[in-house]
Write an enzyme that holds these catalytic residues in place. Structure first.
Site, PDB file in Angstrom:
ATOM      1  N   ILE A 172      53.157  55.811  21.176  1.00 11.11           N
ATOM      2  CA  ILE A 172      53.502  56.470  19.972  1.00 11.11           C
ATOM      3  C   ILE A 172      52.133  56.268  18.875  1.00 11.11           C
ATOM      4  O   ILE A 172      51.230  55.083  19.215  1.00 11.11           O
ATOM      5  CB  ILE A 172      54.731  55.764  19.298  1.00 11.11           C
ATOM      6  CG1 ILE A 172      54.461  54.252  19.168  1.00 11.11           C
ATOM      7  CG2 ILE A 172      56.013  55.888  19.990  1.00 11.11           C
ATOM      8  CD1 ILE A 172      55.568  53.881  18.063  1.00 11.11           C
ATOM      9  N   VAL A 268      46.985  54.277  19.028  1.00 11.12           N
ATOM     10  CA  VAL A 268      48.145  54.508  19.908  1.00 11.12           C
ATOM     11  C   VAL A 268      48.850  53.193  20.439  1.00 11.12           C
ATOM     12  O   VAL A 268      48.037  52.375  21.071  1.00 11.12           O
ATOM     13  CB  VAL A 268      47.583  55.274  21.262  1.00 11.12           C
ATOM     14  CG1 VAL A 268      48.901  55.645  22.004  1.00 11.12           C
ATOM     15  CG2 VAL A 268      46.853  56.632  21.019  1.00 11.12           C
ATOM     16  N   SER A 269      50.226  53.005  20.091  1.00  9.19           N
ATOM     17  CA  SER A 269      50.844  51.835  20.458  1.00  9.19           C
ATOM     18  C   SER A 269      51.758  52.092  21.723  1.00  9.19           C
ATOM     19  O   SER A 269      52.319  53.150  21.783  1.00  9.19           O
ATOM     20  CB  SER A 269      51.440  51.337  19.219  1.00  9.19           C
ATOM     21  OG  SER A 269      52.468  50.370  19.629  1.00  9.19           O
ATOM     22  N   PRO A 270      51.950  50.990  22.291  1.00  8.85           N
ATOM     23  CA  PRO A 270      52.816  50.960  23.516  1.00  8.85           C
ATOM     24  C   PRO A 270      54.217  50.680  23.094  1.00  8.85           C
ATOM     25  O   PRO A 270      55.020  50.633  23.636  1.00  8.85           O
ATOM     26  CB  PRO A 270      52.352  50.042  24.542  1.00  8.85           C
ATOM     27  CG  PRO A 270      51.837  49.018  23.758  1.00  8.85           C
ATOM     28  CD  PRO A 270      51.082  49.676  22.341  1.00  8.85           C
ATOM     29  N   ASP A 376      51.149  46.564  15.630  1.00 11.26           N
ATOM     30  CA  ASP A 376      51.244  45.619  16.802  1.00 11.26           C
ATOM     31  C   ASP A 376      50.704  44.255  16.566  1.00 11.26           C
ATOM     32  O   ASP A 376      50.861  43.524  17.660  1.00 11.26           O
ATOM     33  CB  ASP A 376      49.925  46.359  17.842  1.00 11.26           C
ATOM     34  CG  ASP A 376      50.549  47.756  18.218  1.00 11.26           C
ATOM     35  OD1 ASP A 376      51.545  47.868  18.065  1.00 11.26           O
ATOM     36  OD2 ASP A 376      49.741  48.634  18.740  1.00 11.26           O
TER      37      ASP A 376
END
Ligand SMILES: *[C@@H]1O[C@H](CO)[C@@H](O)[C@H](O)[C@H]1NC(C)=O
Ligand SMILES: *[C@@H]1O[C@H](CO)[C@@H](O)[C@H](O)[C@H]1NC(C)=O
Ligand SMILES: *[C@@H]1O[C@H](CO)[C@@H](O)[C@H](O)[C@H]1NC(C)=O
Ligand SMILES: *[C@@H]1O[C@H](CO)[C@@H](O)[C@H](O)[C@H]1NC(C)=O
Ligand SMILES: *[C@@H]1O[C@H](CO)[C@@H](O)[C@H](O)[C@H]1NC(C)=O
Ligand SMILES: *[C@@H]1O[C@H](CO)[C@@H](O)[C@H](O)[C@H]1NC(C)=O
Length: 688
Positions: A172, A268-270, A376
Site C-alpha cells: 500500500i 510503499v509499505s507492506p 512503518d
C-alpha cells in the site's frame, strides 16, 4: 509453409541459448548480537539472534564467453553503501582484472530493516549504530565477492525469458497525501506500482537456472522491536522460490538461485492493514500521520496476526506470484549486453526545465519530518520533544558540530525546513553522499536502472518513462522493458517528485538534494540512455571518497565470555521435553554460550535440528537459516560475560515422526582474547 516453419524453428533455436549466464549465492549474515539494526534508526533495536540468514545472490550475463559482461547482485541488506561497492570492486579487480568494474557491477539491497548496520562511511547513517562496524562491512563485502566468484565459475549457455504481472495484495502507499499532489496521478489506476517483472534463466536443457523479480515494497514487515536478523518479506520470498526448485535442500543450498529484488519502494509499505492510532483504534491524521499531534502512536501493520505472520504472508504473496510469472515467462530476451555508469556530484546539478527555467540541486539536508519517521517505524532517530540527548553518546559528540544552514541552502531546499544541514558537515568525515553513481545495465531489450536510493512510486514511473522515451528517440527498437533496481551501489536517501516534495512528509523531507532531485536524476539517466542507444561513452564523473581509514566506532568490544561455576560452554541450561506433537508445538532448549560476535558462522549455522534416520545417522533438517527455527542470544551478566543461547523450533506439520536432537555451535573468548569453538547438544526427543 514448411520453409517458414523451419525458419521459425531456426530463429527460435538461435534466440534460445543466445546468452551466457552464471548464478551464485553466498552467506552475508551480519553479527548476530549487540549491533544496531539498519533501517529504523531505533537505537534500542539491537541484534540478538537470527530468524533468517542474509544472502548475496549474483547473476552474470554476457552474449558469449569472451564478450563483455554485466553483473546484477541482490543482497539481503538494507541498502548497498558506497564503501561496500568500492571495496567489492577493488577485490574483483585484484581477482579478474578489468572484467568486473564499478561500471558493469550493480549491487542492489532489498531494504530489510532487520539486518545489523554500521557498514557505512558517511556519518549520518552511523549515528544509531555508534559508528562504523567493521564486522558488518567485511561479511557483506566478502560474501558479495564470493557469490560473484561462484557465478563466474559456473557460467553456461542459457536462455532468458521475461514476464510481467500485477500483484495487488502485497503493498500500500504509506504517503497517499503526498502522492495525491501529483498532476499525473490520473494516468494510473493505483497509488503504488503493482507491477512485478520477472527475468527467467534456463540452461540449454531447459532446467531452471535462476530468477530475478523486481517489485516495489519496503521490507518493513518485521517492525522496529525485532532483534532477530531477518531478510524480511523479500528475503523469505527468495528462499521459498529457491527451495521449491532445489528440492530437498536446506535453505541457502542448491544450484538454482532466485532473487526478489527491490524497486521504487520509497512510499510503499507492506503493512497492508494500513495505519491506525494504536491507543484509540481511530484513523491517524491523514496529512501528517499523527494521533493527537504526535507520531509515535500512528502505526501500520498487517496483514497477519503479528509481524512474523505478516512477513510470511507478504513473502508468500510475492513468492507464489513470482513463481507463476516464472513458469509463464515466454517473452524471449534478445539483443546486446551493455552498460553505462557515471558518478554525478548531486550537490550542484543544473537542469533546464521544459519551460526554460534553469534549476539546481542542493548540498544534502534533511527536513524536520525526517525525524518523525513513518507509519512503518515512527520516531526515527528517537527525536522526542525536549530530548536532551541523555544516553545518546554519539549524538552528544556530534551535535556540537551540527551545522547551521546558510541563506542559500535554506532557499535551495525551500519549502523544506532544514533539521540537519548535512551537506557542509565533514567532521569527523563526510555526513552524506555528495557524489552518487547512476548506472544502466542492458540485457537485450531489458534495461536495469541502478538507482542510489529510494524512488517514490511516481518518481520511479517518471524516470522509467523518460528513459524509455529517450531510448526510443535514439534508435532502440522493439519491446523495451525498463526496470528500477532500488538502493543500488550507494545510498542517497529518498527521491520524490517536486509535487510530493512540496508537502514535506517523511519521504519529501528525506529527499536530500532539494526539490529538483528527481529532475536531476532523470537528466543524468537520460544521458546514459542516449550513450547506450548510440554506442557512445559517458563522462566518468568525479570519484567518490574512500574514507575507510578514517572510520571510528564506539561499539563496545566483546571482552570475554564465561560460564557459571561448574558449567561448560555448550552445556544445556534448560533441556527439551521428551516429546512433542508436530504442527502445533515449539521445541525450546537453551545452552551456556559464547558471544555470537566471536564468529559469525558464515556459511555455517549456530544451530541444527537433526533427525535420527533408521540406520541411526543424524540428518540435519533445519539450520538457523530456516523459517521454522529461531536462534536467540542474551547476556545473563555483562560483568562476568555469562550468556545463554536459546534455540526454538516450530515443528511443521510436515515433519517426519521419530527421534530428533538439537545442536548449538558457537565460539567463546577467554580473557587473553583466545577464541575457542564449542558445541552443545540437547537430549533426544520424540516428534509424534
Ligand atoms: C494474492 O494475490 C495473488 C495474485 O493475485 C493470489 O494468487 C493470492 O492468492 C493472493 N493471496 C492472498 C493471501 O490473498
Ligand atoms: C511490532 O509487532 C508486534 C507484533 O508482532 C506488536 O506487538 C508491536 O506492537 C509492534 N510494534 C511496533 C512499534 O510496530
Ligand atoms: C499464466 O498463464 C496462464 C495460462 O496462459 C494464465 O491463465 C495466467 O493468467 C498467467 N498468470 C500470470 C500471473 O500471468
Ligand atoms: C517553470 O516551471 C517551474 C516548475 O514548475 C516553475 O517553478 C517556474 O515558475 C516556471 N517558470 C516559468 C518562467 O514559467
Ligand atoms: C535529561 O533527561 C533525562 C530523562 O528525561 C533526565 O533523567 C536527565 O536528568 C536529563 N538530563 C539533563 C542534563 O537535563
Ligand atoms: C495448538 O495448541 C494449543 C495450546 O497448546 C491448543 O489450544 C490448540 O487447540 C492446538 N491447536 C491444534 C490445531 O492442535
Amino acid at each position: 509453409m514448411a520453409i517458414r516453419y523451419l525458419l521459425a524453428i531456426f530463429v527460435l533455436a538461435s534466440v534460445s541459448e543466445s546468452y551466457y549466464v552464471g548464478v551464485g549465492r553466498y552467506d552475508i549474515t551480519g553479527p548476530a548480537a549487540g549491533i544496531n539494526m539498519m533501517g529504523y534508526a531505533n537505537p534500542s533495536q539491537i541484534s540478538n539472534g537470527i530468524h533468517l540468514r542474509q544472502w548475496s545472490r549474483a547473476f552474470i550475463f554476457a552474449e558469449s564467453s569472451s564478450s563483455e559482461r554485466v553483473v546484477f547482485v541482490n543482497i539481503d541488506v538494507c541498502m548497498t553503501t558506497q564503501i561496500m561497492k568500492l571495496e567489492v570492486v577493488k577485490r574483483l579487480k585484484a581477482l579478474y582484472g578489468t572484467t568486473y568494474t564499478e561500471d558493469n557491477v550493480c549491487i542492489s539491497g532489498i531494504h530489510t530493516h532487520s539486518g545489523p548496520g554500521g557498514y557505512w562511511q558517511y556519518v549520518l547513517y552511523e549515528v544509531t549504530s555508534l559508528g562504523f562496524v567493521k564486522q558488518s562491512l567485511d561479511v557483506v563485502v566478502d560474501g558479495i565477492v564470493e557469490s560473484i566468484k561462484l557465478a563466474h565459475h559456473n557460467m553456461k549457455q542459457a536462455t532468458l525469458l521475461t514476464s510481467v504481472g500485477s500483484l495487488t495484495n502485497a503493498s500500500i502507499n504509506r504517503s497517499p497525501y503526498a502522492y495525491e499532489q501529483n498532476p499525473d496521478k490520473g494516468n494510473y489506476d493505483a497509488n503504488v506500482d503493482h507491477t512485478m517483472f520477472v527475468l527467467k534463466m534456463i540452461d540449454s536443457s531447459k532446467n531452471p537456472l535462476g530468477m530475478i523479480s523486481w517489485f516495489a515494497v519496503h521490507c518493513t514487515s518485521m517492525n522496529n522491536t525485532n532483534g532477530l536478523i531477518s531478510a524480511d518479506n523479500k528475503g523469505y520470498a527468495s528462499l521459498l522460490t529457491e527451495m521449491s526448485y532445489n528440492k530437498g535442500q536446506l535453505p541457502g543450498q542448491g544450484e538454482f538461485v532466485a532473487a526478489h529484488s527491490q524497486s521504487n519502494e520509497g512510499d510503499v509499505s507492506p503493512n497492508t492493514k494500513g495505519p491506525i492510532c494504536i491507543d484509540t483504534g481511530k484513523p491517524c491524521d491523514y496529512k501528517t500521520s499523527t494521533c493527537n499531534g504526535r507520531n509515535e502512536k500512528c502505526i501500520a501493520s498487517g496483514p497477519g496476526k503479528d509481524m512474523v505472520d505478516s512477513t510470511r504472508i507478504i513473502a508468500e504473496n510475492q513468492y507464489y506470484f513470482g513463481k507463476t510469472l516464472f513458469e509463464n515467462a515466454s517473452n524471449p530476451v534478445s539483443g546486446p549486453v551493455d552498460f553505462k555508469h557515471s558518478y554525478v556530484d548531486m550537490t550542484k546539478v543544473m537542469v533546464k526545465l521544459e519551460n526554460g527555467t534553469e534549476v539546481k540541486t542542493c548540498p544534502p539536508a534533511m527536513g524536520y519530518s525526517f525525524a518523525a519517521g513513518t507509519v512503518d517505524g515512527p520516531g526515527a532517530f528517537n527525536f522526542e520533544q525536549g530530548d536532551n540527548g541523555t544516553g545518546h553518546t554519539f549524538w552528544n559528540i556530534v551535535r556540537n558540530r551540527l551545522h547551521k544552514p546558510g541563506k542559500d541552502q535554506i532557499e535551495c531546499h525551500h519549502p523544506k525546513p532544514i533539521l540537519l544541514d548535512i551537506g557542509d558537515m565533514t567532521v569527523p568525515y563526510q555526513w552524506a553522499a555528495a557524489i552518487v553513481p547512476v548506472q544502466i545495465l542492458r540485457i537485450g531489450q531489458l534495461f536495469i536502472l541502478g538507482v542510489p536510493g529510494e524512488f517514490s512510486t511516481m518518481a520511479g514511473r517518471r524516470l522509467r518513462d523518460n528513459v524509455k522515451k529517450t531510448l526510443q528517440q535514439n534508435g532502440v527498437t522493439g519491446d523495451i522493458e525498463v526496470v528500477i533496481a532500488g538502493l543500488a551501489n550507494t545510498y542517497a536517501d529518498y527521491i520524490t517528485t517536486p509535487e510530493e516534495y512540496s508537502v514535506q512528509r517523511y519521504e519529501g523531507a528525506s529527499t536530500i538534494y532539494g526539490p529538483y532531485t528527481l529532475v536531476a536524476y532523470i537528466q543524468e539517466f537520460n544521458k546514459l540512455a542516449v550513450a547506450i542507444a548510440k554506442g557512445q561513452s559517458v563522462d566518468k564523473g568525479p570519484e567518490p571518497p574512500n574514507d575507510l581509514s578514517k572510520q571510528w566506532s564506539l561499539v563496545p568490544r566483546v571482552l570475554y565470555d564465561s560460564v557459571p561455576i561448574g558449567k561448560k560452554f555448550g552445556e544445556v541450561e534448560k533441556d527439551v521435553k521428551p516429546s512433542y506433537a508436530r504442527g502445533n508445538s515449539t521445541v525450546v532448549v537453551s545452552f551456556y554460550a559464547g558471544h555470537p560476535r566471536n564468529g559469525l558462522m558464515t556459511g555455517k549455522t549456530f544451530l541444527t535440528v537433526e533427525y535420527k534416520s533408521t540406520n541411526s545417522d543424524w540428518k540435519v533438517v533445519h539450520t538457523d537459516a530456516s523459517w521454522e527455527t529461531r536462534f536467540r542470544w542474551k547476556h545473563t551478566s555483562e560483568i562476568t560475560g555469562e550468556s545463554l543461547a536459546t534455540v526454538e523450533w516450530d515443528i511443521p506439520s510436515s515433519a517426519l515422526t521419530g527421534t530428533y536432537r538439537i545442536q548449538h555451535f558457537g565460539n567463546h573468548k577467554n580473557v587473553l582474547e583466545k577464541i575457542t569453538p564449542y558445541t552443545g547438544v540437547s537430549s533426544q526427543f520424540q516428534v509424534m
